[in-house]
Design a protein around this motif. Sequence first.
Motif, mmCIF file in Angstrom:
data_model
loop_
_atom_site.group_PDB
_atom_site.id
_atom_site.type_symbol
_atom_site.label_atom_id
_atom_site.label_comp_id
_atom_site.label_asym_id
_atom_site.label_seq_id
_atom_site.Cartn_x
_atom_site.Cartn_y
_atom_site.Cartn_z
ATOM 1 N N ILE A 1 0.756 -1.323 0.032
ATOM 2 C CA ILE A 1 -0.078 -0.162 -0.162
ATOM 3 C C ILE A 1 1.245 1.205 0.127
ATOM 4 C CG2 ILE A 1 -1.662 1.359 1.033
ATOM 5 C CD1 ILE A 1 -3.116 -0.913 2.191
ATOM 6 N N VAL A 2 0.906 1.957 -1.168
ATOM 7 C CA VAL A 2 0.968 3.627 -0.883
ATOM 8 C C VAL A 2 0.296 4.717 -0.905
ATOM 9 C CG1 VAL A 2 2.009 5.340 -2.509
ATOM 10 C CG2 VAL A 2 2.672 2.462 -3.383
ATOM 11 N N THR A 3 1.079 5.715 -0.115
ATOM 12 C CA THR A 3 0.292 6.751 0.918
ATOM 13 C C THR A 3 0.857 7.663 0.416
ATOM 14 O OG1 THR A 3 -0.001 4.816 2.633
ATOM 15 C CG2 THR A 3 -0.928 7.613 3.013
ATOM 16 N N LYS A 4 -0.404 8.272 -0.253
ATOM 17 C CA LYS A 4 -0.295 9.801 -0.723
ATOM 18 C C LYS A 4 -0.699 10.826 -0.280
ATOM 19 C CE LYS A 4 2.017 10.487 -4.477
ATOM 20 N NZ LYS A 4 3.493 10.794 -4.960
ATOM 21 N N THR A 5 -0.402 12.312 -0.206
ATOM 22 C CA THR A 5 -0.692 13.261 0.184
ATOM 23 C C THR A 5 -1.629 13.869 -0.755
ATOM 24 O OG1 THR A 5 0.208 13.134 2.272
ATOM 25 C CG2 THR A 5 -1.151 14.966 1.871
ATOM 26 N N VAL A 6 -2.730 14.601 -0.934
ATOM 27 C CA VAL A 6 -3.073 14.254 -2.412
ATOM 28 C C VAL A 6 -4.506 15.787 -2.350
ATOM 29 C CG1 VAL A 6 -3.105 12.664 -3.758
ATOM 30 C CG2 VAL A 6 -5.028 13.312 -2.267
ATOM 31 N N THR B 1 -5.841 15.144 1.934
ATOM 32 C CA THR B 1 -5.863 14.161 1.768
ATOM 33 C C THR B 1 -4.803 12.634 1.827
ATOM 34 O OG1 THR B 1 -8.135 12.670 2.203
ATOM 35 C CG2 THR B 1 -7.526 13.623 0.629
ATOM 36 N N GLU B 2 -5.443 11.728 3.063
ATOM 37 C CA GLU B 2 -4.452 10.364 2.446
ATOM 38 C C GLU B 2 -5.336 10.256 1.478
ATOM 39 O OE1 GLU B 2 -2.433 8.894 5.371
ATOM 40 O OE2 GLU B 2 -0.954 10.436 5.969
#
Length: 663
Positions: free
Chosen positions: A188-193, A205-206
């Motif tokens: 799982i890749v977590t990105k702040t968008v 949001t993440e």
Amino acid sequence: MFKPLALASLSAALLAACASTPADKPGKPAALADGATLDLAILETTDVHSNILSYDYYKQKDDPSFGYERVATLIRQARKEFPNTVLFDSGDTIQGSVLADYQALVKPIGCDTELGIYKAMDSVGYDGGTAGNHEFNYGLPFLAQVTNTAMNVDGVDAKQCAGPKFPLVLSNVDSARDGKPIFKPWTIVTKTVMAKNTAGKEVPTELRIAIVGFTPPPILDWDKRNLQGKVTVTGVVEAAQKYMPEIQAQHPDLVVAILHGGLNTAPYTPQMENGGWYLAGVPGIDALLLGHSHTEFPGPRYEGVKDVDAKRGIVRGVPAVMGGFFGKDLGVINLTMKREGGRWVVEKDKSHSQVRPICQKKGACVEADPTIAPLVKDAHEAAVAYVNTPIGATDHALTSYFADEGNMTALAVVNAAQIDYARDELARSRPDLKDVPVISAASAFRTGFGGPDDFTDVAKGPLTIRNASDLYFYPNTLAAVKIDGAGVKAWLEKSANRFNQIDPSKDGEQALIGKMPGYNFDQIQGGITYTIDVTKPEGQRIGNLRFKGKPVKDSQPFIVVTNSYRANGGGEFPGMNGDSVVLNAPDGNREVVIKWVEANKTITHKLVDKRSWTFVPVKVKGPVTFTNASGKADLAKSLGLHVTEVKDNGDGTAVYALDLSRK
């Protein structure tokens, strides 16, 4: 086998998992209210094949029509254009160029050195990727080293090495030692968008994106020497069914399947090479990244395929993309998402895909990213010096221009080298086969698929290692199979599928070349002669098959020299499943060619066989045409081919007509 009932039950389980509220998600900040929206651009590269620079090592010149350094420019442009992006690679990354072979085979890089292509990709920044079939060409120890992956596999020592700074996932290849995946199957890749709340205000949001990877299952056949007894391979649907429950249990916001494969609607089997259409039917997959087929999706090749929108880039309701090959294009999926029921939902009617070329037209290509070339300067210069090592000479040009129409000048060298090598090896290892005739099959790897410069073109005069690399483009290993006359005919019938069936009574233009790729048009030499009748249907085209002037009998034994890819099922040739192999050589076909040229010093017409086949003469009402590099009509004439140029397309290619009425 693929069972619809299994998918139905899985679907129910996944729907139940999706119904969970995101409040339980570990580490998840407070969710946005229903009605919030999010636009995400998923960027994809695939089949770069370590073409880092826009440089043709065979012609020793810059070529702006391909190269990762230019697709890197498109990536940076896309990041400026779209507020939210993620970037993934769909495999066939580390192999396929002179530079790649230099770093893997000629002067293998050390554990403390990052592979050139990964240096380039890390400088741009990736969020993940998968392994293609060509990742396995250099063997598992090399792959484990350059990807910094601790595979529990025979022959691989676990050690910390310099690898890419992004995760590689692969779900359908397991170690034969412990049954566990050799790469992490998913992550799982977590990105702040930036999303928009119900008031239309942008808020951070993440986004938790699950990625799961797949490689073509036939790798176990194609790379048998490197993989047999070391790994097991699962079908792509079976692997997805195995891991999707685990993935969904982590409540990701989005699931992206990264498949090194294309789209095929034939009945599913676990061995399916291009299983993307079936993978899109696995519940829970929100986006699909494709590759392997060296083409573009969305694009005209897939027009009319069931449940596929070849204009918007949708496969069975799932947004999908395939971003070309060799760094010629960037794939982009534009996803529109909306908050519903406490989770993000892809609005499929608002989502679409596109393939962005580095060249909008000939001569109009984006500039190279200036930060890439310095990263591989030393390796590039060393590779150029290596491929310019002299090995011999030729007294005539060796080209693949008009290989489909009967020019065998380049193939004849490969076939002669393969026959001599196999005879010597078999005399030592299999004296029981000493009386069996040895013949050879080779295909032209460069027949214009990649553009007007994508042809083997070795001029009369001195030969270097780069010329040998041009003659044999892929790092296959040599293999030989024992079959009978009926098997030889079946092999040639399969090869003849390269051509469309021509109707002699039809008015208007008819295309000679069909959909079969050039690398599957094997041409056999070594005393064999035959004819091809393109007016006949597939499977009925080969005639007058002879060996040393005498008709070939169905039961007559032959040893056919080829490569390990073909001998073990590559291209799905009849009887080629590995069972008939009598020689699995330790040497690559390219190395065999190099050594043969060195031993013979100068290639002359006397050293190689003449053209082994001709078209059956037939009068055709309209012209039979094909596309080739422009300005080659005089070359065709010098080769004795009845070819005329009909139209120059103005892009380096031209339409030619073949006179089938003349021998």
